[in-house]
Design a protein around this motif. Structure first.
Motif, PDB file in Angstrom:
ATOM      1  N   ARG A  61      -4.180 -58.226  34.756  1.00  0.00           N
ATOM      2  CA  ARG A  61      -4.791 -58.992  35.855  1.00  0.00           C
ATOM      3  C   ARG A  61      -3.817 -60.028  36.405  1.00  0.00           C
ATOM      4  NH1 ARG A  61      -9.470 -59.556  38.440  1.00  0.00           N
ATOM      5  NH2 ARG A  61     -10.135 -61.644  38.981  1.00  0.00           N
ATOM      6  N   GLU A  62      -3.025 -60.646  35.525  1.00  0.00           N
ATOM      7  CA  GLU A  62      -2.051 -61.649  35.953  1.00  0.00           C
ATOM      8  C   GLU A  62      -0.883 -61.015  36.693  1.00  0.00           C
ATOM      9  OE1 GLU A  62       0.695 -64.151  33.311  1.00  0.00           O
ATOM     10  OE2 GLU A  62      -1.199 -65.236  33.340  1.00  0.00           O
ATOM     11  N   ALA A  63      -0.548 -59.785  36.363  1.00  0.00           N
ATOM     12  CA  ALA A  63       0.532 -59.015  36.997  1.00  0.00           C
ATOM     13  C   ALA A  63       1.860 -59.769  36.968  1.00  0.00           C
ATOM     14  CB  ALA A  63       0.161 -58.639  38.422  1.00  0.00           C
ATOM     15  N   ALA A  64       2.165 -60.381  35.850  1.00  0.00           N
ATOM     16  CA  ALA A  64       3.416 -61.113  35.694  1.00  0.00           C
ATOM     17  C   ALA A  64       4.236 -60.487  34.575  1.00  0.00           C
ATOM     18  CB  ALA A  64       3.143 -62.576  35.365  1.00  0.00           C
ATOM     19  N   LEU A  65       5.536 -60.586  34.696  1.00  0.00           N
ATOM     20  CA  LEU A  65       6.420 -60.078  33.652  1.00  0.00           C
ATOM     21  C   LEU A  65       6.389 -61.055  32.483  1.00  0.00           C
ATOM     22  CD1 LEU A  65       8.510 -57.971  32.852  1.00  0.00           C
ATOM     23  CD2 LEU A  65      10.241 -59.417  33.892  1.00  0.00           C
ATOM     24  N   GLN A  66       6.045 -60.570  31.316  1.00  0.00           N
ATOM     25  CA  GLN A  66       5.940 -61.417  30.141  1.00  0.00           C
ATOM     26  C   GLN A  66       7.169 -61.259  29.259  1.00  0.00           C
ATOM     27  OE1 GLN A  66       3.450 -63.637  29.632  1.00  0.00           O
ATOM     28  NE2 GLN A  66       2.723 -63.012  31.635  1.00  0.00           N
ATOM     29  N   LEU A  67       7.496 -62.319  28.546  1.00  0.00           N
ATOM     30  CA  LEU A  67       8.593 -62.273  27.593  1.00  0.00           C
ATOM     31  C   LEU A  67       8.146 -61.526  26.341  1.00  0.00           C
ATOM     32  CD1 LEU A  67       9.718 -65.989  27.795  1.00  0.00           C
ATOM     33  CD2 LEU A  67      10.890 -64.022  28.768  1.00  0.00           C
ATOM     34  N   GLY A  68       9.076 -60.836  25.715  1.00  0.00           N
ATOM     35  CA  GLY A  68       8.785 -60.204  24.432  1.00  0.00           C
ATOM     36  C   GLY A  68       8.626 -61.274  23.374  1.00  0.00           C
ATOM     37  N   ARG A  69       7.951 -60.931  22.293  1.00  0.00           N
ATOM     38  CA  ARG A  69       7.677 -61.922  21.254  1.00  0.00           C
ATOM     39  C   ARG A  69       8.956 -62.550  20.716  1.00  0.00           C
ATOM     40  NH1 ARG A  69       3.314 -60.567  16.920  1.00  0.00           N
ATOM     41  NH2 ARG A  69       1.996 -61.610  18.397  1.00  0.00           N
ATOM     42  N   SER A  70      10.040 -61.798  20.613  1.00  0.00           N
ATOM     43  CA  SER A  70      11.292 -62.352  20.104  1.00  0.00           C
ATOM     44  C   SER A  70      12.068 -63.115  21.177  1.00  0.00           C
ATOM     45  CB  SER A  70      12.169 -61.238  19.544  1.00  0.00           C
ATOM     46  OG  SER A  70      12.533 -60.341  20.578  1.00  0.00           O
ATOM     47  N   GLU A  71      11.692 -62.961  22.441  1.00  0.00           N
ATOM     48  CA  GLU A  71      12.404 -63.632  23.532  1.00  0.00           C
ATOM     49  C   GLU A  71      11.884 -65.025  23.806  1.00  0.00           C
ATOM     50  OE1 GLU A  71      13.517 -59.790  26.243  1.00  0.00           O
ATOM     51  OE2 GLU A  71      11.508 -60.630  26.396  1.00  0.00           O
ATOM     52  N   GLY A  72      10.586 -65.230  23.739  1.00  0.00           N
ATOM     53  CA  GLY A  72      10.058 -66.543  24.027  1.00  0.00           C
ATOM     54  C   GLY A  72       8.559 -66.550  24.173  1.00  0.00           C
ATOM     55  N   LEU A  73       8.050 -67.708  24.590  1.00  0.00           N
ATOM     56  CA  LEU A  73       6.618 -67.937  24.679  1.00  0.00           C
ATOM     57  C   LEU A  73       6.357 -68.887  25.841  1.00  0.00           C
ATOM     58  CD1 LEU A  73       4.014 -67.318  23.084  1.00  0.00           C
ATOM     59  CD2 LEU A  73       4.521 -69.318  21.694  1.00  0.00           C
ATOM     60  N   ARG A  74       5.300 -68.622  26.604  1.00  0.00           N
ATOM     61  CA  ARG A  74       4.969 -69.460  27.756  1.00  0.00           C
ATOM     62  C   ARG A  74       3.657 -70.192  27.511  1.00  0.00           C
ATOM     63  NH1 ARG A  74       4.881 -67.654  34.054  1.00  0.00           N
ATOM     64  NH2 ARG A  74       4.249 -69.663  34.851  1.00  0.00           N
ATOM     65  N   PHE A  75       3.675 -71.501  27.744  1.00  0.00           N
ATOM     66  CA  PHE A  75       2.490 -72.339  27.671  1.00  0.00           C
ATOM     67  C   PHE A  75       2.139 -72.793  29.076  1.00  0.00           C
ATOM     68  CE2 PHE A  75       4.146 -72.715  23.412  1.00  0.00           C
ATOM     69  CZ  PHE A  75       3.013 -72.804  22.618  1.00  0.00           C
ATOM     70  N   THR A  76       0.850 -72.824  29.397  1.00  0.00           N
ATOM     71  CA  THR A  76       0.410 -73.312  30.700  1.00  0.00           C
ATOM     72  C   THR A  76      -0.615 -74.420  30.507  1.00  0.00           C
ATOM     73  OG1 THR A  76      -1.328 -71.634  30.837  1.00  0.00           O
ATOM     74  CG2 THR A  76       0.799 -71.096  31.863  1.00  0.00           C
ATOM     75  N   ALA A  77      -0.671 -75.325  31.484  1.00  0.00           N
ATOM     76  CA  ALA A  77      -1.661 -76.406  31.479  1.00  0.00           C
ATOM     77  C   ALA A  77      -2.150 -76.623  32.902  1.00  0.00           C
ATOM     78  CB  ALA A  77      -1.053 -77.688  30.929  1.00  0.00           C
ATOM     79  N   THR A  78      -3.450 -76.670  33.082  1.00  0.00           N
ATOM     80  CA  THR A  78      -4.038 -76.973  34.391  1.00  0.00           C
ATOM     81  C   THR A  78      -4.838 -78.268  34.345  1.00  0.00           C
ATOM     82  OG1 THR A  78      -5.930 -75.565  33.870  1.00  0.00           O
ATOM     83  CG2 THR A  78      -4.135 -74.568  35.154  1.00  0.00           C
ATOM     84  N   THR A  79      -4.896 -78.877  33.161  1.00  0.00           N
ATOM     85  CA  THR A  79      -5.572 -80.166  33.007  1.00  0.00           C
ATOM     86  C   THR A  79      -4.654 -81.114  32.247  1.00  0.00           C
ATOM     87  OG1 THR A  79      -6.589 -79.589  30.894  1.00  0.00           O
ATOM     88  CG2 THR A  79      -7.857 -79.066  32.890  1.00  0.00           C
ATOM     89  N   ASP A  80      -4.943 -82.413  32.344  1.00  0.00           N
ATOM     90  CA  ASP A  80      -4.199 -83.370  31.533  1.00  0.00           C
ATOM     91  C   ASP A  80      -4.824 -83.407  30.139  1.00  0.00           C
ATOM     92  OD1 ASP A  80      -6.503 -84.933  31.777  1.00  0.00           O
ATOM     93  OD2 ASP A  80      -5.619 -86.290  33.239  1.00  0.00           O
ATOM     94  N   SER A  81      -4.309 -84.244  29.258  1.00  0.00           N
ATOM     95  CA  SER A  81      -4.801 -84.297  27.886  1.00  0.00           C
ATOM     96  C   SER A  81      -6.222 -84.831  27.791  1.00  0.00           C
ATOM     97  CB  SER A  81      -3.860 -85.146  27.024  1.00  0.00           C
ATOM     98  OG  SER A  81      -2.608 -84.500  26.929  1.00  0.00           O
TER      99      SER A  81
END
Length: 191
Positions: A61-81
Motif C-alpha cells: 500500500r505504501e509503494a515505497a522501496l524498503q531497506l533490507g533488514r541488514s541494510e537499515g531501518l526507518r522510523f517515522t513520526a507524525t506526532t510529537d512526544s
C-alpha cells in the motif's frame, strides 16, 4: 424468521470486523508488525525475506522501496512526544540518542511523501553533520524559523512527518544496550 435475522446480523458484524481490521492493518497497523518507541514507529519486518502478511500489505500500500533488514531501518513520526500532530507552524526540538548505527538521515515529509526541506538547503540532515554533547546526545531543531545549532530548515504549511533512517544498525537485533532509545520530539513556539 428470527434465526435468519440473527444469522444475517452475525455475518454483517463478522464482515465489518474483518474488513475494518484489515483496513487498519494496511493503513496504520501499529498493532500488527509495527514497533512503537515514543513518537517513533518502525516496521522491522518489512526488510525481512518473508514479512508477515500485514507488513507485506502495508508495504504494498505504501509503494515505497524498503531497506533490507541488514541494510537499515526507518522510523517515522507524525506526532510529537506529547501525542500532538506535527505542524509546520511550530518549531520542534529532537533531543536524545539515536540507536547504534553507522549512519543516519533525518527528513521531513508532507502527508503525500514530498520532502519539505527549504529551497537552497540540503534535503536531509545527516549524522555526519551533527554536533553532539559529551554523552553523545544530540539536539536538533526542526521547523521553518531558523534556530542556532543543529537545524533542519523546512518550508511550507500544514501537517508533516519526520523520517529517521538508520543505516547498518543493530536496532532490534538483540545486540547492544541502547537499541530501544529514540530522540524525544518537543514542541516549541508556534506562529
Amino acid at each position: 424468521m428470527r434465526f435468519v435475522l440473527l444469522l444475517l446480523s452475525t455475518i454483517l458484524v463478522a464482515l465489518a470486523t474483518g474488513f475494518g481490521l484489515s483496513y487498519y492493518a494496511l493503513n496504520d497497523g501499529r498493532l500488527v508488525g509495527a514497533v512503537q518507541i515514543g513518537a517513533w514507529t518502525s516496521w522491522p519486518d518489512l526488510g525481512a525475506a518473508s514479512p508477515n502478511p500485514y507488513s507485506r500489505g502495508h508495504l504494498a500500500r505504501e509503494a515505497a522501496l524498503q531497506l533490507g533488514r541488514s541494510e537499515g531501518l526507518r522510523f517515522t513520526a507524525t506526532t510529537d512526544s506529547a501525542g500532538e500532530p506535527l505542524d509546520l507552524r511550530c518549531t520542534y526540538v529532537l533531543e536524545g540518542h539515536v540507536p547504534v548505527s553507522t549512519f543516519w538521515t533525518l527528513v521531513a515529509l508532507d502527508p503525500a511523501g514530498r520532502n519539505l526541506a527549504a529551497p537552497e538547503t540540503d534535503l536531509a540532515l545527516r549524522s555526519s553533520e551533527i554536533a553532539r554533547d559529551n554523552s553523545g546526545a544530540m539536539v536538533v531543531s526542526v521547523g521553518t524559523a531558523l534556530r542556532p545549532g543543529n537545524w533542519l530548515e523546512l518550508a511550507g504549511r500544514g501537517p508533516f512527518g519526520l523520517a529517521l533512517t538508520l543505516y547498518d544498525t543493530t536496532a532490534f537485533s538483540g545486540f547492544g544496550a541502547d537499541n530501544d532509545t529514540m530522540p524525544t520530539i518537543t514542541r516549541g513556539a508556534c506562529a
